[in-house]
Scaffold this motif. Structure first.
Motif, mmCIF file in Angstrom:
data_model
loop_
_atom_site.group_PDB
_atom_site.id
_atom_site.type_symbol
_atom_site.label_atom_id
_atom_site.label_comp_id
_atom_site.label_asym_id
_atom_site.label_seq_id
_atom_site.Cartn_x
_atom_site.Cartn_y
_atom_site.Cartn_z
ATOM 1 N N PHE A 397 47.031 36.576 49.717
ATOM 2 C CA PHE A 397 45.690 36.229 50.180
ATOM 3 C C PHE A 397 45.268 34.908 49.549
ATOM 4 O O PHE A 397 45.503 34.664 48.357
ATOM 5 C CB PHE A 397 44.690 37.313 49.796
ATOM 6 N N ALA A 398 44.634 34.046 50.343
ATOM 7 C CA ALA A 398 44.128 32.772 49.836
ATOM 8 C C ALA A 398 42.760 33.013 49.199
ATOM 9 O O ALA A 398 41.839 33.515 49.862
ATOM 10 C CB ALA A 398 44.031 31.753 50.964
ATOM 11 N N ILE A 399 42.624 32.670 47.904
ATOM 12 C CA ILE A 399 41.396 32.943 47.164
ATOM 13 C C ILE A 399 40.621 31.645 46.959
ATOM 14 O O ILE A 399 41.163 30.657 46.468
ATOM 15 C CB ILE A 399 41.709 33.582 45.798
ATOM 16 N N ASP A 400 39.350 31.667 47.328
ATOM 17 C CA ASP A 400 38.453 30.525 47.107
ATOM 18 C C ASP A 400 37.371 30.973 46.133
ATOM 19 O O ASP A 400 36.394 31.617 46.518
ATOM 20 C CB ASP A 400 37.835 30.074 48.436
ATOM 21 N N PHE A 401 37.571 30.654 44.858
ATOM 22 C CA PHE A 401 36.623 31.095 43.831
ATOM 23 C C PHE A 401 35.288 30.370 43.963
ATOM 24 O O PHE A 401 34.233 30.940 43.662
ATOM 25 C CB PHE A 401 37.209 30.879 42.434
ATOM 26 N N GLN A 403 33.712 29.417 46.672
ATOM 27 C CA GLN A 403 32.924 30.029 47.746
ATOM 28 C C GLN A 403 32.865 31.549 47.633
ATOM 29 O O GLN A 403 32.189 32.206 48.433
ATOM 30 C CB GLN A 403 33.521 29.647 49.112
ATOM 31 N N GLN A 404 33.576 32.087 46.668
ATOM 32 C CA GLN A 404 33.629 33.538 46.441
ATOM 33 C C GLN A 404 34.039 34.282 47.722
ATOM 34 O O GLN A 404 33.328 35.155 48.249
ATOM 35 C CB GLN A 404 32.291 34.067 45.926
ATOM 36 N N ARG A 405 35.213 33.911 48.191
ATOM 37 C CA ARG A 405 35.720 34.577 49.374
ATOM 38 C C ARG A 405 37.241 34.511 49.378
ATOM 39 O O ARG A 405 37.848 33.687 48.696
ATOM 40 C CB ARG A 405 35.160 33.944 50.647
ATOM 41 N N ALA A 406 37.845 35.390 50.147
ATOM 42 C CA ALA A 406 39.298 35.422 50.292
ATOM 43 C C ALA A 406 39.635 35.430 51.773
ATOM 44 O O ALA A 406 38.866 35.943 52.608
ATOM 45 C CB ALA A 406 39.873 36.658 49.617
ATOM 46 N N THR A 407 40.787 34.849 52.090
ATOM 47 C CA THR A 407 41.255 34.822 53.472
ATOM 48 C C THR A 407 42.577 35.572 53.553
ATOM 49 O O THR A 407 43.504 35.292 52.791
ATOM 50 C CB THR A 407 41.446 33.371 53.953
ATOM 51 N N CYS A 408 42.663 36.525 54.448
ATOM 52 C CA CYS A 408 43.861 37.349 54.548
ATOM 53 C C CYS A 408 44.944 36.616 55.349
ATOM 54 O O CYS A 408 44.672 35.584 55.989
ATOM 55 C CB CYS A 408 43.530 38.681 55.213
ATOM 56 N N LYS A 412 41.441 36.217 58.526
ATOM 57 C CA LYS A 412 40.107 36.790 58.439
ATOM 58 C C LYS A 412 39.527 36.574 57.037
ATOM 59 O O LYS A 412 40.245 36.658 56.033
ATOM 60 C CB LYS A 412 40.131 38.284 58.765
ATOM 61 N N VAL A 413 38.213 36.343 56.982
ATOM 62 C CA VAL A 413 37.523 36.068 55.708
ATOM 63 C C VAL A 413 36.911 37.358 55.189
ATOM 64 O O VAL A 413 36.415 38.199 55.961
ATOM 65 C CB VAL A 413 36.448 34.982 55.917
ATOM 66 N N ARG A 460 41.902 39.173 39.140
ATOM 67 C CA ARG A 460 41.312 38.788 37.861
ATOM 68 C C ARG A 460 40.350 37.619 38.056
ATOM 69 O O ARG A 460 40.390 36.927 39.077
ATOM 70 C CB ARG A 460 42.424 38.363 36.890
ATOM 71 N N PRO A 461 39.487 37.354 37.067
ATOM 72 C CA PRO A 461 38.656 36.141 37.121
ATOM 73 C C PRO A 461 39.514 34.892 37.272
ATOM 74 O O PRO A 461 40.718 34.910 36.991
ATOM 75 C CB PRO A 461 37.921 36.176 35.780
ATOM 76 N N GLU A 462 38.893 33.778 37.664
ATOM 77 C CA GLU A 462 39.625 32.596 38.111
ATOM 78 C C GLU A 462 40.665 32.119 37.116
ATOM 79 O O GLU A 462 41.828 31.883 37.483
ATOM 80 C CB GLU A 462 38.650 31.464 38.411
ATOM 81 N N ALA A 463 40.282 31.932 35.836
ATOM 82 C CA ALA A 463 41.234 31.392 34.856
ATOM 83 C C ALA A 463 42.428 32.324 34.692
ATOM 84 O O ALA A 463 43.583 31.885 34.618
ATOM 85 C CB ALA A 463 40.533 31.177 33.513
ATOM 86 N N GLN A 464 42.171 33.646 34.649
ATOM 87 C CA GLN A 464 43.260 34.607 34.490
ATOM 88 C C GLN A 464 44.116 34.679 35.745
ATOM 89 O O GLN A 464 45.341 34.801 35.677
ATOM 90 C CB GLN A 464 42.683 35.981 34.156
ATOM 91 N N HIS A 465 43.475 34.626 36.886
ATOM 92 C CA HIS A 465 44.212 34.671 38.153
ATOM 93 C C HIS A 465 45.182 33.500 38.252
ATOM 94 O O HIS A 465 46.346 33.660 38.643
ATOM 95 C CB HIS A 465 43.216 34.642 39.318
#
Length: 555
Positions: A397-401, A403-408, A412-413, A460-465
Motif C-alpha cells: 500500500f502507498a502511504i502518504d503521511f 495527507q494521512q491516507r493510504a492508497t491500495c 482506492k484511497v 507504525r508511525p512515519e519514522a518507524q515505518h
C-alpha cells in the motif's frame, strides 16, 4: 576493618626466584603482573572501607584474587587455597612464600562491600580503562550483542510447592526472629504440614486432596499475616522480608471471597488467573527470578546480555553486561545497552544484533538519539497476505503521511486514519478502507478474508515505518549478509563464559549478586583477551568440521 593507604607491592625476591624457576617463560597469571600490573590500586577501593579500625586485607589483593577466581571458575574456598599454595598467585599478589593468605570468607565480604557501595562494576570498568589507556579500546567501530539464559540457584517448583515452601520459609524466618511469639500462635499440627520441605512427593495425589491442601495452606498463611499485623506482635515482624514475600505469593495464588459465617473465604486461583511470568514469584528464596521459555529452552532465573567490540585491528573486549530476569525480552534491553555505552564513551558506529534486539522503534531511537546504526534482521510480516506471498500485504500500500491516507493496489484511497496503541503500549496507525470500495473490488480475494469485505492495515508511525522499510530492503543485500555475519562471534564469547565460568548458572540468589558475578566473569574474560593480545596471539578463527572443509565453498 579500616583502609591502609601505605601499602606497597613488590614481588619478594624469593617468590620471584621460585616462580621463575618453575615458569621460566611465565604463565598468564604472572604476565598479569608483568604486563598489566596497574589494573587496580588500593585507592580505587578507599570508599569501601572505614578510616579507623583493624586494617583490612589489601583491596588490591582481594580484587586480583576475585578476578583470578572468576578467570579459573573457582569457589571461594578454592581461591583462598590457591592464594596459600600456588606460586603464580603469590607472584601476582606480591606475597612471601610463607604467607598463609586469608580466610575464604574475606572474598565474600569483599563482594558484599562492592554491592553495598554500588561499586559492582568497578573492576570491570577499571579493565576497560586499562585497555582504553593502551589504545586498544575506543568509541566508534563495530560492536555486537547477544543474550543467553541463566539458571537460578533455586529449584523449579509447581504452584502448590511454591505456596507450601513460601509458608515454610516465613515460619523458619519467624522462628529465628521471634521464637516465643511464634510458638504461642502455632500448633504442632503446623509442624506436620510445614516442618519439612514442600515437595510434590509429599503432596496429595488426588485432585480433591491437592485442592484441599492448597486451601488449608491459604487459610494458614492469611492467619499468619493477620497475626503478624495485629496489636501485640513484635514490631520487627512488620518489616520482615519473608512475610512480605508471603503476602505477595498469597495475592498471586489465592482469592479472598465474600465473608461467610466463619469470616472471609479463601479460594485457589485458576491457572489463567495468576499473573504472567514476568511478575509471578516462583520461589520465596529468589523473588526476582522468573520463568521463561525460548524455543525448546525452558528455565527459571535470569538472562545475561553481553556486548563486545568486533573490529579487526583490536582485541574483542566485552564493553557492557546487563542482567535481567528471564522474562525480559531482548529488545527491552537494547536502549539500556546504548545508554550504558554512551555513559562510558564507548558507543559504536555500528551495533550488530539478532532479531530479538531490534524493532522499528529501536532503529529510530539508536540513530536519532545515539547516532548508532543498529543492524539486525527485522521481524517478518505475520499477516496471511505476506506469509502466502500471494496477496496484498501492508507493504504493497502507498502511504502518504502528510495527507494521512493510504492508497491500495487497486488505486482506492483509505477512508479513515486513526492513531492507536497496540497491546496498550505501542503507538500504531490503523487505516481502514471503504466497505463499498472493497466489496466491489475484483482484487478482494487477494486482499481480505473479512466477511464485511473491508480491508484494514496497521502501520507504525512515519519514522518507524520508514526505518522498517529501509531495514527490510537492506536485508536483501550482500553487504548486509557480510556485516551481519560478524554477529556470530558473540556466540563464541558466550560459549567461553559458559565453559570457563559457568555463565549459564548462578550460585547466588537475587539479581544484584548474579549481575556482580556476570561483571566479574566479563572482567576476567577481558583480562585473558588483553594478555593474549599483548602476547601477539592471533584471534581464534571459526573452526569447521573435517567434512565441511572438503567443500570449502559451502563451509
Amino acid at each position: 576493618m579500616s583502609f591502609d593507604a601505605k601499602r606497597t607491592y613488590n614481588v619478594p625476591d624469593q617468590t620471584a626466584q621460585v616462580a621463575r624457576a618453575i615458569f621460566p617463560k611465565g604463565n598468564p597469571v604472572m604476565r598479569l603482573h608483568d604486563d598489566l600490573h596497574s589494573v587496580v590500586a588500593d585507592r580505587d577501593f578507599a570508599d569501601l572501607f572505614p578510616t579507623r579500625g583493624r586494617p583490612a586485607e589489601a583491596p588490591v589483593r582481594l580484587a586480583l584474587a576475585t578476578l583470578l577466581q572468576f578467570m579459573e571458575g573457582l569457589t571461594d574456598r578454592q581461591a583462598a587455597d590457591a592464594v596459600r599454595t600456588r606460586i603464580d598467585w603469590k607472584y601476582l599478589l606480591c606475597l612471601e612464600l610463607t604467607d598463609v593468605g586469608f580466610d575464604h570468607t574475606v572474598l565474600s565480604e569483599f563482594r558484599t562491600r562492592l554491592l553495598a557501595h554500588g561499586a559492582e562494576g568497578r573492576l570491570f570498568d577499571a579493565i576497560l580503562e586499562l585497555a582504553r589507556g593502551r589504545g586498544l579500546l575506543k568509541g566508534g567501530g563495530r560492536q555486537r550483542s547477544d543474550s543467553t539464559h541463566v539458571l537460578g540457584a533455586m529449584r523449579a517448583m509447581s504452584r502448590l510447592e511454591v505456596v507450601g515452601e513460601t509458608l515454610c520459609h516465613a515460619l523458619n524466618a519467624l522462628a529465628t526472629a521471634a521464637p516465643d511469639w511464634l510458638r504461642a500462635h502455632t500448633t504442632p499440627a503446623w509442624v506436620d504440614r510445614y516442618g519439612l520441605r514442600a515437595s510434590e512427593f509429599r503432596l496429595p495425589k488426588s485432585e480433591a486432596g491437592r485442592r484441599a491442601w492448597a486451601l488449608q495452606t491459604g487459610v494458614d498463611g492469611f492467619a499468619l499475616l493477620a497475626l503478624a499485623r495485629a496489636d501485640g506482635a513484635p514490631p520487627a515482624l512488620r518489616d520482615a522480608a519473608a512475610l512480605e514475600t508471603l503476602r505477595q505469593v498469597w495475592i498471586q495464588n489465592f482469592l479472598l471471597t465474600e465473608h461467610g459465617p466463619e469470616g472471609p473465604q479463601v479460594d485457589w486461583r485458576a491457572n489463567d488467573q495468576v499473573p504472567p511470568s514476568g511478575r509471578y514469584i516462583g520461589s520465596p528464596y529468589d523473588v526476582e527470578a522468573r520463568y521463561a521459555t525460548k524455543g525448546a529452552t525452558v528455565w527459571s532465573g535470569y538472562k545475561v546480555h553481553l556486548t563486545e567490540t568486533c573490529d579487526d585491528g583490536t582485541p574483542n573486549l566485552i564493553t557492557n553486561v546487563e542482567t535481567t530476569n528471564a522474562a525480559v525480552s531482548d529488545d527491552a534491553v537494547t536502549a539500556t545497552i546504548h545508554a550504558a555505552l554512551d555513559a562510558r564513551g564507548l558507543l559504536p558506529t555500528t551495533h550488530i544484533a539478532d532479531t530479538g534486539f531490534v524493532n522499528s522503534a529501536l532503529f529510530v531511537d539508536a540513530r536519532e538519539r545515539y547516532g548508532v546504526d543498529l543492524v539486525g534482521p527485522t521481524r517478518g510480516d505475520r499477516q496471511w497476505q505476506a506469509q502466502a506471498d500471494a496477496g496484498f500485504a501492508a507493504r504493497d500500500f502507498a502511504i502518504d503521511f502528510a495527507q494521512q491516507r493510504a492508497t491500495c493496489p487497486a488505486g482506492k484511497v483509505s477512508q479513515s486514519w486513526t492513531l492507536a496503541l497496540a497491546r496498550g503500549t505501542t503507538p500504531v496507525i490503523k487505516i481502514k478502507f471503504s466497505v463499498a470500495d472493497c466489496r466491489a473490488c475484483p482484487l478482494r480475494p487477494q486482499c481480505t478474508r473479512s466477511t464485511s469485505a473491508r480491508r484494514a492495515i496497521t502501520i507504525r508511525p512515519e519514522a518507524q515505518h520508514e526505518a522498517l522499510r529501509i531495514g527490510r530492503a537492506r536485508e536483501q543485500t550482500a553487504e548486509f549478509a557480510v556485516e551481519y555475519a560478524r554477529r556470530a562471534g558473540i556466540e563464541g564469547t558466550i560459549a567461553q563464559g559458559v565453559r570457563s565460568a559457568r555463565l549459564r548458572r548462578t550460585p547466588y540468589f537475587g539479581r544484584a549478586k548474579t549481575h556482580l558475578a556476570h561483571l566479574m566473569t566479563a572482567a576476567a574474560m577481558n583480562l585473558v583477551r588483553l594478555l593474549r593480545w599483548l602476547a601477539d596471539e592471533p584471534k581464534a578463527q571459526t573452526r569447521h568440521r573435517a567434512f565441511a572443509r572438503l567443500h570449502p565453498l559451502t563451509a
